[in-house]
Design an enzyme around this catalytic site. Structure first.
Site, mmCIF file in Angstrom:
data_model
loop_
_atom_site.group_PDB
_atom_site.id
_atom_site.type_symbol
_atom_site.label_atom_id
_atom_site.label_comp_id
_atom_site.label_asym_id
_atom_site.label_seq_id
_atom_site.Cartn_x
_atom_site.Cartn_y
_atom_site.Cartn_z
ATOM 1 N N ARG A 123 0.832 -1.221 0.000
ATOM 2 C CA ARG A 123 0.000 0.000 0.000
ATOM 3 C C ARG A 123 0.861 1.262 0.000
ATOM 4 O O ARG A 123 0.385 2.349 -0.295
ATOM 5 C CB ARG A 123 -0.967 -0.012 1.190
ATOM 6 C CG ARG A 123 -1.921 1.166 1.203
ATOM 7 C CD ARG A 123 -3.200 0.973 2.036
ATOM 8 N NE ARG A 123 -3.070 0.061 3.134
ATOM 9 C CZ ARG A 123 -2.520 0.346 4.320
ATOM 10 N NH1 ARG A 123 -2.041 1.546 4.561
ATOM 11 N NH2 ARG A 123 -2.470 -0.576 5.266
ATOM 12 N N TYR B 143 -15.276 19.094 -14.670
ATOM 13 C CA TYR B 143 -15.788 17.726 -14.811
ATOM 14 C C TYR B 143 -16.864 17.490 -13.744
ATOM 15 O O TYR B 143 -16.648 17.789 -12.571
ATOM 16 C CB TYR B 143 -14.631 16.733 -14.646
ATOM 17 C CG TYR B 143 -15.100 15.310 -14.499
ATOM 18 C CD1 TYR B 143 -15.902 14.719 -15.474
ATOM 19 C CD2 TYR B 143 -14.772 14.559 -13.379
ATOM 20 C CE1 TYR B 143 -16.349 13.415 -15.331
ATOM 21 C CE2 TYR B 143 -15.204 13.250 -13.229
ATOM 22 C CZ TYR B 143 -16.002 12.686 -14.211
ATOM 23 O OH TYR B 143 -16.450 11.404 -14.071
ATOM 24 N N ASP C 292 -6.389 20.884 -12.767
ATOM 25 C CA ASP C 292 -6.704 19.614 -13.429
ATOM 26 C C ASP C 292 -6.230 19.749 -14.872
ATOM 27 O O ASP C 292 -6.789 20.490 -15.669
ATOM 28 C CB ASP C 292 -8.218 19.354 -13.354
ATOM 29 C CG ASP C 292 -8.607 17.995 -13.932
ATOM 30 O OD1 ASP C 292 -7.913 17.523 -14.854
ATOM 31 O OD2 ASP C 292 -9.612 17.428 -13.473
ATOM 32 N N LYS D 296 -7.378 8.963 -19.032
ATOM 33 C CA LYS D 296 -7.631 9.611 -20.325
ATOM 34 C C LYS D 296 -6.376 9.577 -21.220
ATOM 35 O O LYS D 296 -5.925 8.511 -21.579
ATOM 36 C CB LYS D 296 -8.124 11.036 -20.067
ATOM 37 C CG LYS D 296 -9.289 11.111 -19.071
ATOM 38 C CD LYS D 296 -10.508 10.397 -19.605
ATOM 39 C CE LYS D 296 -11.788 10.600 -18.832
ATOM 40 N NZ LYS D 296 -11.798 10.254 -17.422
HETATM 41 C C1 PLP Z 1 -11.157 16.621 -16.442
HETATM 42 C C2 PLP Z 1 -11.373 15.382 -15.622
HETATM 43 N N1 PLP Z 1 -10.899 15.331 -14.372
HETATM 44 C C3 PLP Z 1 -11.081 14.244 -13.592
HETATM 45 C C4 PLP Z 1 -11.782 13.137 -14.040
HETATM 46 C C5 PLP Z 1 -11.984 11.977 -13.139
HETATM 47 O O1 PLP Z 1 -11.099 10.928 -13.472
HETATM 48 P P1 PLP Z 1 -11.427 9.383 -13.268
HETATM 49 O O2 PLP Z 1 -12.596 9.048 -14.132
HETATM 50 O O3 PLP Z 1 -10.133 8.725 -13.668
HETATM 51 O O4 PLP Z 1 -11.735 9.197 -11.816
HETATM 52 C C6 PLP Z 1 -12.287 13.141 -15.339
HETATM 53 C C7 PLP Z 1 -13.056 11.985 -15.842
HETATM 54 O O5 PLP Z 1 -13.757 12.078 -16.839
HETATM 55 C C8 PLP Z 1 -12.075 14.299 -16.155
HETATM 56 O O6 PLP Z 1 -12.551 14.372 -17.413
#
Ligand code: PLP
Length: 356
Positions: free
Chosen positions: A48, A99, A170, A195
């Site tokens: 972990r 998001y 982000d 992604k």
């Molecule tokens: C801009 C953005 N940030 C964070 C996330 C969250 O990531 P995860 O789906 O890997 O938890 C996403 C998911 O679509 C995203 O598009």
């Protein structure tokens, strides 16, 4: 890589960072280390806390973003770890079109009396600055998902710090090839590795990258305690995907630029949103029905959520209950892949022509 390697460009780092040492009989690629525990007395100790396969991914992403990376089980696990550091009743300023999962996390914490939030138009720099007042965290996402708004990251970082806030960016849509927020002064970079970084629609993973050693230790401490760690296979797949990030982004961006321009000219499309870089764009159609018909009328474009993979995908974002009401009902977010652009266009055009 050896410590005295001169500063390398991103396309070289993508390929070379996070490799095993160049020694006789060492593999060129980091192997998958399946281990829940290690012989005591070293740096790893328990599964972990650390894993050599995650560490190779972290080294590569850290080199690309210019900081120290920590891998998580998903992008939202990484985000929850950051929000976990926010003090009781402290203010988080965030984009209204971030998001929807990130907005969901903020809303959940606010509804339980843990934090306060102010949602802003992140492309309106003056409005964001005016909202910063006593903010503890300025959360930036740029471009935003799915509105494709672009933030002035450099100015916002400066204003955030002047207000005493920690600034999180982000960077999922831009990737470290197109935007490096730590170089612009941000404190934390967040990725949904799921992604572009992994890039093949087969991995769930997240990451945080920071420059400050104390902040790194605090975040690593949270990950150790909560256990939001990636699987070893996922880290290996993400690292393998990362090796071609520059090629994928270059091709997908070229395709997206071309499609944005062709879509502008189609009578069924009322608006095209493309920030001018990256591989994500959105088109707005006349109604939810038109958008739903389109996403069910193609043979190459896959109707699926998520983004950043080699294959082109799209979806009507308002089909999700959590999507902001300010996103048009007919908005279709498009994640452009690396296929032949004429094939992508032909598939889209025949579907758009059916809308009349
Ligand atoms: C801009 C953005 N940030 C964070 C996330 C969250 O990531 P995860 O789906 O890997 O938890 C996403 C998911 O679509 C995203 O598009």
């Amino acid at each position: 890589m050896s410590g005295d390697t001169p500063a390398l460009r991103p396309a070289t780092l993508v390929v070379h960072a996070g490799r095993p040492p160049r020694e006789v009989d060492q593999p060129l690629s980091t192997p998958i280390t399946m281990a829940s525990t290690y012989v005591a007395g070293g740096d790893l100790e328990y599964g972990r806390f650390a894993n050599p396969t995650w560490q190779a991914f972290e080294e590569a992403l850290g080199a690309l973003e210019g900081g120290r990376a920590l891998a998580f089980s998903s992008g939202l696990a990484a985000g929850a770890t950051v929000l976990d550091l926010v003090g009781l009743d402290a203010l988080v300023v965030a984009p209204r079109h971030a998001y929807h999962g990130s907005i969901g996390q903020l809303g959940d914490l606010e509804s339980r009396g843990r934090i306060r939030t102010t949602l802003v138009d992140i492309s309106d720099t003056d409005a964001v600055i005016a909202a910063l007042d006593d903010a503890a965290v300025l959360w930036i996402e740029s471009p935003t998902n799915p509105a494709l708004e672009v933030a002035d990251v450099e100015r916002l970082v400066e204003a955030g710090h002047a207000a005493g806030a920690r600034v999180v960016v982000d960077n999922t849509f831009a990737t470290p090839l197109l935007q490096r927020p730590l170089e612009l002064g941000a404190d934390i970079v967040l990725h949904s590795v799921t992604k572009f970084l992994a890039g093949h629609s087969d991995v769930m993973m997240g990451a945080l990258v920071v420059r400050d050693d104390h902040l790194y230790d605090v975040l690593k401490g949270r990950r150790d305690l909560v256990g939001a760690i990636p699987g070893t296979l996922e880290a290996w797949l993400a690292l393998r995907g990362l090796r071609t990030l520059h090629l994928r982004v270059e091709r997908a961006q070229a395709n997206a630029t071309e499609l944005a321009s062709r879509l502008q000219g189609h009578p069924a499309v009322s608006e095209v949103r493309y920030p001018g870089f990256g591989a994500i764009l959105a088109m707005v159609l006349g109604s939810a029905e038109a958008a739903d018909l389109l996403t069910h009328s193609t043979s190459l474009w896959v109707h699926a959520t998520s983004l950043g993979s080699v294959e082109s995908t799209f979806e009507r974002r308002r089909r999700w209950k959590g999507e902001a009401a300010t996103i048009p009902e007919g908005l279709v977010r498009m994640s452009v892949g690396v296929e032949d652009v004429d094939d992508l266009w032909a598939d889209l055009e025949q579907a758009l022509d059916r809308l009349g």
